[in-house]
Motif scaffolding. Structure first.
Motif, PDB file in Angstrom:
ATOM      1  N   UNK A  41      31.818  -8.547  20.876  1.00  0.00           N
ATOM      2  CA  UNK A  41      30.776  -7.789  20.249  1.00  0.00           C
ATOM      3  C   UNK A  41      29.932  -8.854  19.476  1.00  0.00           C
ATOM      4  N   UNK A  42      28.447  -8.567  19.343  1.00  0.00           N
ATOM      5  CA  UNK A  42      27.588  -9.173  18.406  1.00  0.00           C
ATOM      6  C   UNK A  42      27.601  -8.751  17.296  1.00  0.00           C
ATOM      7  N   UNK A  43      26.666  -9.467  16.453  1.00  0.00           N
ATOM      8  CA  UNK A  43      26.717  -8.841  14.822  1.00  0.00           C
ATOM      9  C   UNK A  43      25.866  -7.649  14.642  1.00  0.00           C
ATOM     10  N   UNK A  44      25.039  -7.602  15.934  1.00  0.00           N
ATOM     11  CA  UNK A  44      23.991  -6.258  15.849  1.00  0.00           C
ATOM     12  C   UNK A  44      24.584  -5.180  16.730  1.00  0.00           C
ATOM     13  N   UNK A  45      25.957  -5.136  17.012  1.00  0.00           N
ATOM     14  CA  UNK A  45      26.729  -4.204  17.783  1.00  0.00           C
ATOM     15  C   UNK A  45      26.523  -4.009  19.303  1.00  0.00           C
ATOM     16  N   UNK A  46      26.019  -5.333  19.821  1.00  0.00           N
ATOM     17  CA  UNK A  46      25.865  -5.164  21.442  1.00  0.00           C
ATOM     18  C   UNK A  46      27.276  -5.660  21.868  1.00  0.00           C
ATOM     19  N   UNK A  47      27.952  -4.850  22.911  1.00  0.00           N
ATOM     20  CA  UNK A  47      29.147  -4.962  23.453  1.00  0.00           C
ATOM     21  C   UNK A  47      29.138  -5.417  24.896  1.00  0.00           C
TER      22      UNK A  47
ATOM     23  N   UNK B 246      27.903  -5.007  30.095  1.00  0.00           N
ATOM     24  CA  UNK B 246      27.542  -4.968  29.021  1.00  0.00           C
ATOM     25  C   UNK B 246      26.802  -3.315  28.725  1.00  0.00           C
ATOM     26  N   UNK B 247      26.997  -3.102  27.562  1.00  0.00           N
ATOM     27  CA  UNK B 247      26.837  -1.607  27.377  1.00  0.00           C
ATOM     28  C   UNK B 247      25.780  -1.286  26.341  1.00  0.00           C
ATOM     29  N   UNK B 248      25.016  -0.051  26.371  1.00  0.00           N
ATOM     30  CA  UNK B 248      24.197   0.167  25.256  1.00  0.00           C
ATOM     31  C   UNK B 248      24.816   0.330  23.798  1.00  0.00           C
TER      32      UNK B 248
ATOM     33  N   UNK C   9      26.203   1.533  20.308  1.00  0.00           N
ATOM     34  CA  UNK C   9      26.471   2.861  19.732  1.00  0.00           C
ATOM     35  C   UNK C   9      25.266   3.353  18.942  1.00  0.00           C
ATOM     36  N   UNK C  10      24.482   2.526  18.240  1.00  0.00           N
ATOM     37  CA  UNK C  10      23.572   3.117  17.451  1.00  0.00           C
ATOM     38  C   UNK C  10      22.340   2.137  17.908  1.00  0.00           C
ATOM     39  N   UNK C  11      21.364   2.556  17.882  1.00  0.00           N
ATOM     40  CA  UNK C  11      20.056   1.807  18.502  1.00  0.00           C
ATOM     41  C   UNK C  11      19.878   1.802  19.847  1.00  0.00           C
ATOM     42  N   UNK C  12      19.038   0.827  20.374  1.00  0.00           N
ATOM     43  CA  UNK C  12      18.684   1.138  21.852  1.00  0.00           C
ATOM     44  C   UNK C  12      18.268  -0.646  22.005  1.00  0.00           C
ATOM     45  N   UNK C  13      19.073  -0.888  23.209  1.00  0.00           N
ATOM     46  CA  UNK C  13      19.027  -2.353  23.789  1.00  0.00           C
ATOM     47  C   UNK C  13      18.029  -2.362  24.936  1.00  0.00           C
ATOM     48  N   UNK C  14      16.887  -3.045  24.907  1.00  0.00           N
ATOM     49  CA  UNK C  14      16.012  -2.985  26.153  1.00  0.00           C
ATOM     50  C   UNK C  14      16.562  -3.674  27.312  1.00  0.00           C
ATOM     51  N   UNK C  15      16.380  -2.979  28.406  1.00  0.00           N
ATOM     52  CA  UNK C  15      17.005  -3.466  29.616  1.00  0.00           C
ATOM     53  C   UNK C  15      16.560  -4.870  30.031  1.00  0.00           C
ATOM     54  N   UNK C  16      15.565  -5.213  29.422  1.00  0.00           N
ATOM     55  CA  UNK C  16      15.094  -6.784  29.695  1.00  0.00           C
ATOM     56  C   UNK C  16      15.832  -7.910  28.954  1.00  0.00           C
ATOM     57  N   UNK C  17      16.602  -7.267  28.100  1.00  0.00           N
ATOM     58  CA  UNK C  17      16.991  -8.079  26.997  1.00  0.00           C
ATOM     59  C   UNK C  17      18.811  -8.038  27.490  1.00  0.00           C
ATOM     60  N   UNK C  18      19.029  -7.002  27.891  1.00  0.00           N
ATOM     61  CA  UNK C  18      20.755  -6.829  28.480  1.00  0.00           C
ATOM     62  C   UNK C  18      20.852  -7.520  30.024  1.00  0.00           C
TER      63      UNK C  18
ATOM     64  N   UNK D 127      19.801 -10.523  30.838  1.00  0.00           N
ATOM     65  CA  UNK D 127      20.247 -11.876  30.855  1.00  0.00           C
ATOM     66  C   UNK D 127      21.311 -12.125  30.253  1.00  0.00           C
ATOM     67  N   UNK D 128      22.022 -11.140  29.263  1.00  0.00           N
ATOM     68  CA  UNK D 128      23.025 -10.986  28.569  1.00  0.00           C
ATOM     69  C   UNK D 128      24.532 -10.941  29.539  1.00  0.00           C
ATOM     70  N   UNK D 129      24.250 -10.077  30.556  1.00  0.00           N
ATOM     71  CA  UNK D 129      25.368  -9.829  31.647  1.00  0.00           C
ATOM     72  C   UNK D 129      25.333 -11.089  32.561  1.00  0.00           C
TER      73      UNK D 129
END
Length: 666
Positions: free
Chosen positions: A80-86, A151-153, A155-164, A166-168
């Motif tokens: 998990x990242x500090x901003x909640x990305x799992x 990589x998942x959305x 729980x709070x907020x929205x992660x843009x697909x263009x960001x997700x 590169x992470x995966x």
């Protein structure tokens, strides 16, 4: 399911798995938070554990269970990242690189060059219109290890697909880079499903004789007449008064039954051979589905149409009409659809049963498919029968096309739907043989047997939308004078008058009319396979109408033998025809032995039974069936009743043999 079929019809390799190395320590091979952190994002580990790879596989088929034998272990680590990305990484160890590569999910997104070679990416769409994704994962294989990055959305907020994306990609690339290339621990080979394939090809071949045997036994146990001869009613000797003349047809019937069994065995053997040939062709060609779905139905339909065309030119069976091929083609097409649809459902149930991983849901699904197939088969003959009824000839057309003297069939309308078990014979078309429906209308058997003598004519029931199959119908207005005059006229011009013995007021009048017209010598009275009590009532109505004395009536017994017909010789002597069981073969023997004797003798006037057998006219008003009385629709009995009767018959025969031994010793 597509993968299972691919496995079933793919080349199969044989050989034992030979272990070369032990299982890998997946925990030490999984990427760490330190290796992932970078680009301004610091990842923390939240979970680190093994998982059950066999449960994750979710095998629902036996072939998938066998694939599971190539699974070794699985490990999952979450971040998990500090901003909640799992994010999550999964490592799945297989026995070979072949299976690590083959068992990956398909991708639905085009993969760029920055991914590892052979990588696949899948994006699961979100149900919300404002969000274009819900989860994303990428997979790759290295050595015998399969890598899956998630990589998942948040729980709070929205992660843009263009960001997700590169992470995966970063997670997958990092894991593949730190992963060593582990060698296979087994010889690369496919799953051995040769036994399943052989079983699926063998079951239809075995199913034909088994279905014929079980279906025939079940139909026999459900039919009163068939159970009667199984009980062995012909072995008994009823105490017959000297004033009653009986002709026993049991030996002739048994000969026909033996030849019928041989004919059925030949038909079943031929059907089994054809199915075996079909399975061999399916196993030898790539177009097995085309054979099932197109070639086989077309061949059966073509054979059936040719059979109908030939029969239409043969006067031993009622023709379809002036244009037999059109209704035949329409009816056959509909029935073929039902027949093969039913077979597909049944074989689908068999396939699910054979290939399933033995879960209760799959067993239930297989059972449902088989039941649906049986229900569809039970309706298979409706299009064919409806087409034949639409093309059925009127009595005038039948008499104009066939110059032989007619056969008049008289019956109570209450017996129009009387059905009994019918063995497959020459009168059945290929469609009827394939459909395998055991119970048919009693009148159709009579009409087919009698058509060998002449065109069969019957008075049609007023209000019928379509003629009922069997005798050619003649329709008249509902007033009594018109149809009674028609009966007298047809009776005079007939070589044979056949009565299905009943107890309706109209039929009682027709009994008396036959006497007044002097037609008693050319009458054949047929007793349908009804219960003994009902048969006794019908017999009394017949005797009262013909003025037969009570002492001239035969004894009746529920244990047999059974009266099946009555004729009068040239002197007016009533001759009762008896058999050991009132099945369809017994009635065929009746017409072959008795009906042809009646038509072969010279015409003579006979208005009443001989004086020795005559009695006063009996008032049978109380025995006549009213208009509200239910129709006699079937000779079916319960299997439990049939088994009890058979057991009781065996006990009775044993008792009779014991009594015979005691009397002979004394």
């Amino acid at each position: 399911m597509g993968f299972v079929l691919l496995v079933l019809f793919a080349p199969v390799w044989f050989g034992q798995v030979s272990a070369q190395d032990g299982p890998a320590d997946l925990r030490t091979l999984a990427v760490t938070p330190e290796q992932l952190s970078g680009n301004g994002i610091r990842w923390e580990q939240t979970s680190d554990k093994a998982f059950d790879v066999h449960a994750a596989l979710g095998a629902r088929m036996i072939s998938e269970e066998r694939i599971g034998a190539n699974l070794v272990a699985g490990w999952t680590r979450k971040f998990v990242s500090p901003d909640g990305i799992e994010m999550e990484i999964r490592l799945i160890e297989f026995t070979t690189n072949y299976w690590a590569t083959s068992m990956r999910s398909r991708g639905n997104v085009e993969v760029g060059e920055q991914y590892p070679e052979g990588a696949r990416v899948w994006v699961r769409q979100s149900g919300a219109p404002e969000v274009d994704w819900a989860a994303m994962w990428a997979s790759a294989a290295k050595g015998r290890i399969q890598v899956i990055a998630y990589v998942r959305e948040p729980a709070a907020g929205h992660l843009d697909r263009s960001v997700a994306e590169p992470l995966v990609r970063h997670l997958l690339v990092t894991q593949v880079e730190v992963l060593p290339e582990l060698a296979d621990t087994a010889e690369p080979r496919g799953v051995d499903v040769s036994d399943l394939r052989l079983l699926l090809l063998t079951i239809p071949v075995v199913l034909v004789p088994v279905a014929a045997l079980v279906g025939g036994a079940w139909a026999n146990l459900r039919d009163r007449g068939s159970v009667e001869h199984l009980v062995g009613g012909g072995a008994r000797r009823l105490p017959v008064p000297a004033s009653v003349v009986i002709h026993d047809l049991t030996e002739q019937v048994r000969r026909i039954r033996r030849s019928s069994r041989v004919r059925v065995a030949i038909v079943v053997a031929c059907a089994t051979a054809l199915v075996a040939l079909s399975m061999f062709i399916e196993a030898s060609t790539r177009f097995h589905f085309l054979i099932d779905a197109a070639v086989a139905p077309v061949l059966v339909a073509a054979v059936a149409v040719i059979d109908i065309a030939v029969r239409a030119r043969n006067r031993v069976q009622p023709a379809f009409g002036r244009e037999p091929l059109l209704p035949a083609a329409i009816g056959i097409g509909g029935s073929i659809f039902f027949v093969f649809g039913g077979f597909f459902f049944i074989m689908g149930g068999v396939a699910v049963w054979v290939l399933s991983a033995r879960t209760s849901e799959q067993y239930l699904g297989a059972l449902v498919l088989a039941v649906v197939g049986v229900l569809v088969l039970r309706k298979a003959m409706r299009p064919f029968v409806h087409a034949r009824r639409m093309a059925a000839q009127h009595a005038d057309e039948a008499l104009a096309a066939d110059k032989r003297r007619q056969v008049l069939l008289l019956r109570s309308f209450q017996d129009d739907e009387l059905r009994m078990r019918m063995h497959r014979s020459a009168r059945h078309s290929p469609v009827e043989v394939v459909a395998g429906q055991a119970f048919e209308r009693f009148e159709e058997l009579l009409a087919w047997s009698l058509w060998r003598i002449g065109p069969v004519v019957a008075i049609g029931q007023p209000g019928e939308d379509l003629p009922t199959l069997g005798a050619a119908r003649a329709y008249f207005p509902g007033d009594d004078d018109t149809w009674k005059q028609a009966v007298r006229s047809h009776s005079r011009h007939s070589s044979l008058v056949v009565f299905i013995v009943g107890r309706s007021p109209g039929l009682a009048w027709e009994y008396r009319a036959a006497c007044r017209e002097g037609a008693l010598a050319k009458c054949l009275f047929v007793f349908p396979p009804v219960e003994t009590e009902e048969l006794g009532r019908r017999l009394m109505v017949l005797a009262g109408s013909l003025r037969l004395a009570v002492h001239a009536l035969p004894p009746l017994s529920a244990d047999g033998p059974y009266p099946i017909g009555l004729m009068f010789d040239e002197h007016g002597t009533p001759i009762w025809q008896f058999v050991d069981g009132r099945d369809d073969i017994a009635y065929r023997a009746l017409f072959e032995n008795v009906a042809e004797k009646i038509t072969a003798r010279p015409p003579l006037m006979l208005t009443a039974p001989a004086a020795a057998f005559a009695g006063a006219e009996i008032d049978v008003t109380d025995l006549l069936a009213g208009p509200d009385e239910p129709r006699t629709e079937s000779t079916r009995i319960s299997v439990w009743t049939a088994l009890r009767r058979i057991a009781r018959g065996k006990l009775r025969r044993r008792s009779d043999r014991t009594e015979g031994l005691v009397s002979s010793c004394s």
